[in-house]
Design an enzyme around this catalytic site. Structure first.
Site, short mmCIF file in Angstrom:
data_model
loop_
_atom_site.label_atom_id
_atom_site.label_comp_id
_atom_site.label_asym_id
_atom_site.label_seq_id
_atom_site.Cartn_x
_atom_site.Cartn_y
_atom_site.Cartn_z
N ARG A 6 2.34 -4.57 6.30
CA ARG A 6 1.58 -3.59 5.52
C ARG A 6 2.41 -2.32 5.44
O ARG A 6 2.75 -1.73 6.46
CB ARG A 6 0.22 -3.27 6.13
CG ARG A 6 -0.52 -2.23 5.24
CD ARG A 6 -1.93 -1.94 5.67
NE ARG A 6 -2.57 -1.06 4.68
CZ ARG A 6 -3.83 -1.12 4.31
NH1 ARG A 6 -4.62 -2.00 4.85
NH2 ARG A 6 -4.31 -0.28 3.40
N ASP A 10 0.82 -1.22 0.00
CA ASP A 10 0.00 0.00 0.00
C ASP A 10 0.86 1.27 0.00
O ASP A 10 1.97 1.27 0.53
CB ASP A 10 -0.92 -0.02 1.23
CG ASP A 10 -2.01 1.02 1.13
OD1 ASP A 10 -2.45 1.34 -0.01
OD2 ASP A 10 -2.45 1.53 2.18
N ARG A 47 -4.50 -1.47 9.17
CA ARG A 47 -5.66 -2.33 8.97
C ARG A 47 -5.33 -3.41 7.96
O ARG A 47 -4.33 -3.33 7.23
CB ARG A 47 -6.87 -1.50 8.54
CG ARG A 47 -6.66 -0.64 7.32
CD ARG A 47 -7.92 0.12 6.89
NE ARG A 47 -7.63 1.02 5.81
CZ ARG A 47 -7.56 2.37 5.93
NH1 ARG A 47 -7.79 2.95 7.10
NH2 ARG A 47 -7.28 3.12 4.89
N SER A 73 -7.57 -5.56 -4.75
CA SER A 73 -8.60 -6.17 -3.90
C SER A 73 -9.95 -6.20 -4.61
O SER A 73 -10.16 -5.50 -5.61
CB SER A 73 -8.71 -5.41 -2.58
OG SER A 73 -9.42 -4.20 -2.76
N THR A 74 -10.86 -6.97 -4.04
CA THR A 74 -12.22 -7.02 -4.59
C THR A 74 -12.89 -5.66 -4.47
O THR A 74 -13.88 -5.40 -5.15
CB THR A 74 -13.07 -8.09 -3.85
OG1 THR A 74 -12.86 -7.97 -2.43
CG2 THR A 74 -12.72 -9.49 -4.28
N GLU A 75 -12.35 -4.79 -3.60
CA GLU A 75 -12.93 -3.45 -3.42
C GLU A 75 -12.27 -2.41 -4.33
O GLU A 75 -12.80 -1.32 -4.52
CB GLU A 75 -12.76 -3.00 -1.96
CG GLU A 75 -13.66 -3.72 -0.95
CD GLU A 75 -13.24 -5.17 -0.71
OE1 GLU A 75 -12.02 -5.43 -0.65
OE2 GLU A 75 -14.12 -6.04 -0.61
N ASN A 76 -11.11 -2.75 -4.91
CA ASN A 76 -10.39 -1.76 -5.70
C ASN A 76 -11.07 -1.42 -7.04
O ASN A 76 -10.71 -0.43 -7.68
CB ASN A 76 -8.93 -2.19 -5.94
CG ASN A 76 -8.05 -2.09 -4.70
OD1 ASN A 76 -7.14 -2.88 -4.50
ND2 ASN A 76 -8.30 -1.10 -3.84
#
Ligand code: IPE
Ligand code: IPE
Ligand code: MG
Length: 246
Positions: A194, A26, A200, A71-74
């Site tokens: 991360r 990230d 998170r 990610s599935t959210e990106n």
């Protein structure tokens, strides 16, 4: 025996060397913004860093590296950013077709790859064939991956097996569940890093990180170097892992 193998670069004994490292890569966008550049430059720089880190992991005897790339959210991001990331993935896959065998890397893709552009799916298939002949480090790239989706799909698979009469509900245990995830066959990551100053998990390996040591660093991913990875490994070496014991 792995216990006596040593980190060639920093001398850390293998007993405290994680076999499997996971990284949430990230901070690419902020890295670019800090330089007054478009976010896409950050993603390109991040892709270079990923290559450097995977080679380094191989050189120090890490057996598995799993990275969160998309990610599935990106998909919620602006279309041009998503397309830019897919272009980088394409380029990475084309280049790796030529390099994998040479570097002896086993490249795997985890996630719902059926939703990716068709040509990328084909390149993933091609890489798979080359990778299957390799014996070196396993690099798992998580693309269109979500920890919740991983768990839901495993539940669906198992439910289908029960429905088909292949298994009884009471046969479903942690082992069988783990074997139904995209990460089947992989040891859980001992160290999860991360970058990018957020503390998170953002829907990364939810099941698999139950006992991972979590290392959060402010370093933005394009600035993450082998030296910084060594710092994380040294930090890991100082952890007392109790797994609920005393
Ligand atoms: C991570 O960097 C790469 C992806 C999620 C694809 P970001 O793009 O999230 O960078 P920041 O967090 O906005 O800086
Ligand atoms: C996590 O980063 C996903 C990847 C690195 C691929 P995000 O940038 O998407 O996570 P949030 O939005 O900060 O939680
Ligand atoms: Mg981010």
């Amino acid at each position: 025996m792995a216990l006596f193998r040593r980190n060639k670069k920093n001398g850390t004994a293998a007993a405290v060397m994680p076999r499997h490292i996971a990284i949430i890569m990230d901070g690419n966008g902020r890295w670019a913004k800090k330089r007054g550049l478009p976010r896409s430059f950050g993603h390109s720089a991040g892709a270079e860093t990923f290559r450097t880190i995977s080679r380094y992991c191989d050189s120090i005897g890490v057996e598995q590296l799993t990275v969160f790339a998309f990610s599935t959210e990106n998909w919620k991001r602006p279309q041009d950013e998503v397309e830019g990331i897919m272009d980088l993935l394409r380029k990475y896959l084309r280049d790796s077709c030529a390099q994998l065998a040479e570097e002896n890397v086993r490249l795997r893709f985890l996630g719902d790859t059926d939703r990716l552009p068709r040509d990328i799916q084909e390149l993933i298939g091609k890489n798979r064939v080359i990778s299957d002949a390799c014996t070196g480090i396993i690099v798992n790239v998580c693309v269109n991956y979500g920890g919740r989706l991983d768990i839901v799909r495993a539940a669906q698979k198992l439910a289908q097996k029960v429905k088909n009469g292949e298994i009884q509900p009471e046969e479903i245990d942690e082992e069988l569940f783990s074997e139904s995830l995209w990460t089947r066959g992989l040891p859980d990551p001992e160290l999860l890093i991360r970058t990018g100053a957020e503390s998170r998990i953002s829907n990364f390996l939810l099941w698999q990180s139950a006992y991972s040591e979590l290392y959060f660093t402010d370093t933005l991913f394009p600035d993450f170097t082998p030296e910084k990875l060594d710092e994380a490994i040294s930090w890991f070496a100082g952890r007392k892992r109790r797994f609920g014991g005393v």
